[in-house]
Write a protein that holds these residues in place. Structure first.
Motif, PDB file in Angstrom:
ATOM      1  N   MET A   1       0.814  -1.200   0.000  1.00  0.00           N
ATOM      2  CA  MET A   1       0.000   0.000   0.000  1.00  0.00           C
ATOM      3  C   MET A   1       0.857   1.264   0.000  1.00  0.00           C
ATOM      4  O   MET A   1       0.423   2.281  -0.494  1.00  0.00           O
ATOM      5  N   GLN A   2       2.065   1.147   0.552  1.00  0.00           N
ATOM      6  CA  GLN A   2       2.982   2.285   0.578  1.00  0.00           C
ATOM      7  C   GLN A   2       3.347   2.718  -0.848  1.00  0.00           C
ATOM      8  O   GLN A   2       3.415   3.907  -1.131  1.00  0.00           O
ATOM      9  N   TRP A   3       3.552   1.766  -1.740  1.00  0.00           N
ATOM     10  CA  TRP A   3       3.896   2.092  -3.133  1.00  0.00           C
ATOM     11  C   TRP A   3       2.774   2.858  -3.812  1.00  0.00           C
ATOM     12  O   TRP A   3       3.017   3.732  -4.620  1.00  0.00           O
ATOM     13  N   LEU A   4       1.527   2.526  -3.443  1.00  0.00           N
ATOM     14  CA  LEU A   4       0.389   3.217  -4.037  1.00  0.00           C
ATOM     15  C   LEU A   4       0.335   4.668  -3.557  1.00  0.00           C
ATOM     16  O   LEU A   4       0.091   5.576  -4.344  1.00  0.00           O
ATOM     17  N   ARG A   5       0.584   4.881  -2.265  1.00  0.00           N
ATOM     18  CA  ARG A   5       0.632   6.242  -1.739  1.00  0.00           C
ATOM     19  C   ARG A   5       1.752   7.047  -2.389  1.00  0.00           C
ATOM     20  O   ARG A   5       1.578   8.207  -2.734  1.00  0.00           O
ATOM     21  N   HIS A   6       2.895   6.407  -2.581  1.00  0.00           N
ATOM     22  CA  HIS A   6       4.024   7.072  -3.230  1.00  0.00           C
ATOM     23  C   HIS A   6       3.678   7.407  -4.682  1.00  0.00           C
ATOM     24  O   HIS A   6       3.973   8.504  -5.165  1.00  0.00           O
ATOM     25  N   LEU A   7       3.050   6.487  -5.369  1.00  0.00           N
ATOM     26  CA  LEU A   7       2.653   6.693  -6.758  1.00  0.00           C
ATOM     27  C   LEU A   7       1.654   7.833  -6.865  1.00  0.00           C
ATOM     28  O   LEU A   7       1.742   8.682  -7.754  1.00  0.00           O
ATOM     29  N   TRP A   8       0.699   7.899  -5.955  1.00  0.00           N
ATOM     30  CA  TRP A   8      -0.366   8.917  -5.984  1.00  0.00           C
ATOM     31  C   TRP A   8       0.144  10.276  -5.529  1.00  0.00           C
ATOM     32  O   TRP A   8      -0.493  11.296  -5.757  1.00  0.00           O
ATOM     33  N   HIS A   9       1.307  10.325  -4.914  1.00  0.00           N
ATOM     34  CA  HIS A   9       1.857  11.576  -4.391  1.00  0.00           C
ATOM     35  C   HIS A   9       2.255  12.543  -5.511  1.00  0.00           C
ATOM     36  O   HIS A   9       2.139  13.761  -5.360  1.00  0.00           O
ATOM     37  N   SER A  10       2.689  12.020  -6.630  1.00  0.00           N
ATOM     38  CA  SER A  10       3.159  12.858  -7.735  1.00  0.00           C
ATOM     39  C   SER A  10       1.993  13.307  -8.612  1.00  0.00           C
ATOM     40  O   SER A  10       1.191  12.496  -9.069  1.00  0.00           O
ATOM     41  N   GLU A  11       1.922  14.608  -8.872  1.00  0.00           N
ATOM     42  CA  GLU A  11       0.870  15.158  -9.724  1.00  0.00           C
ATOM     43  C   GLU A  11       0.937  14.566 -11.133  1.00  0.00           C
ATOM     44  O   GLU A  11      -0.097  14.256 -11.731  1.00  0.00           O
ATOM     45  N   LYS A  12       2.136  14.401 -11.654  1.00  0.00           N
ATOM     46  CA  LYS A  12       2.289  13.843 -13.002  1.00  0.00           C
ATOM     47  C   LYS A  12       1.815  12.403 -13.058  1.00  0.00           C
ATOM     48  O   LYS A  12       1.175  11.984 -14.029  1.00  0.00           O
ATOM     49  N   GLN A  13       2.101  11.642 -12.032  1.00  0.00           N
ATOM     50  CA  GLN A  13       1.640  10.250 -12.001  1.00  0.00           C
ATOM     51  C   GLN A  13       0.123  10.190 -11.822  1.00  0.00           C
ATOM     52  O   GLN A  13      -0.539   9.359 -12.449  1.00  0.00           O
ATOM     53  N   ARG A  14      -0.427  11.072 -10.994  1.00  0.00           N
ATOM     54  CA  ARG A  14      -1.887  11.132 -10.862  1.00  0.00           C
ATOM     55  C   ARG A  14      -2.514  11.471 -12.209  1.00  0.00           C
ATOM     56  O   ARG A  14      -3.540  10.902 -12.595  1.00  0.00           O
ATOM     57  N   PHE A  15      -1.884  12.403 -12.946  1.00  0.00           N
ATOM     58  CA  PHE A  15      -2.388  12.778 -14.265  1.00  0.00           C
ATOM     59  C   PHE A  15      -2.434  11.568 -15.191  1.00  0.00           C
ATOM     60  O   PHE A  15      -3.418  11.363 -15.917  1.00  0.00           O
ATOM     61  N   LEU A  16      -1.397  10.756 -15.192  1.00  0.00           N
ATOM     62  CA  LEU A  16      -1.368   9.579 -16.058  1.00  0.00           C
ATOM     63  C   LEU A  16      -2.390   8.531 -15.621  1.00  0.00           C
ATOM     64  O   LEU A  16      -3.075   7.936 -16.467  1.00  0.00           O
ATOM     65  N   ILE A  17      -2.528   8.315 -14.324  1.00  0.00           N
ATOM     66  CA  ILE A  17      -3.493   7.329 -13.818  1.00  0.00           C
ATOM     67  C   ILE A  17      -4.915   7.781 -14.126  1.00  0.00           C
ATOM     68  O   ILE A  17      -5.730   7.020 -14.662  1.00  0.00           O
ATOM     69  N   VAL A  18      -5.223   9.018 -13.789  1.00  0.00           N
ATOM     70  CA  VAL A  18      -6.563   9.554 -14.041  1.00  0.00           C
ATOM     71  C   VAL A  18      -6.818   9.641 -15.542  1.00  0.00           C
ATOM     72  O   VAL A  18      -7.924   9.360 -16.008  1.00  0.00           O
TER      73      VAL A  18
END
Length: 136
Positions: A1-18
């Motif tokens: 779950m820590q990796w998911l929080r780390h992944l979601w922390h970056s705006e650019k990564q959130r942009f790609l996921i969303v």
């Protein structure tokens, strides 16, 4: 779950996921419009109708999840978002056929290249225009 929080922390990564989610949603809207029309609509009409369905959902996910802008004038943000997305959408409609004709690259590769470029353009437009922080 820590990796998911780390992944979601970056705006650019959130942009790609969303963005991936919004792409799936947009495609599902295209399929739904196509099926509901009985396949009788021209593909361009189907794309435009699906775009009108998917755009508000995309605005909300970008606004709230990616750029975290629950504050501010949402109507102004939506109009800027609509303008930015629509410019990229129209550019795709115009440039893809020209690019394919000029380079003799197939439309699948041409569209893949456009998606890559438009993803970067979309991030920059929405970060610095659609959801920019206005200073008083």
């Amino acid at each position: 779950m820590q990796w998911l929080r780390h992944l979601w922390h970056s705006e650019k990564q959130r942009f790609l996921i969303v963005g991936a989610w919004n792409t799936l949603f947009g495609y599902a809207a295209f399929v739904a419009v196509h099926l509901l029309s009985g396949g009788t609509w021209h593909p361009t009409a189907t794309v435009v109708a699906a775009y009108c369905i998917a755009l508000p959902q995309s605005f909300l996910t970008q606004r709230l999840l990616v750029f975290r802008r629950a504050d501010g004038d949402w109507r102004g943000q939506f109009l800027r978002f609509l303008g930015g997305n629509s410019a990229i959408f129209v550019a795709n409609l115009i440039l893809l056929p020209l690019f394919v004709t000029a380079t003799r690259i197939g439309p699948l590769l041409g569209q893949a290249l456009f998606v890559a470029g438009s993803t970067v353009a979309s991030y920059l437009v929405h970060k610095h225009y659609s959801f920019r922080r206005l200073t008083p």
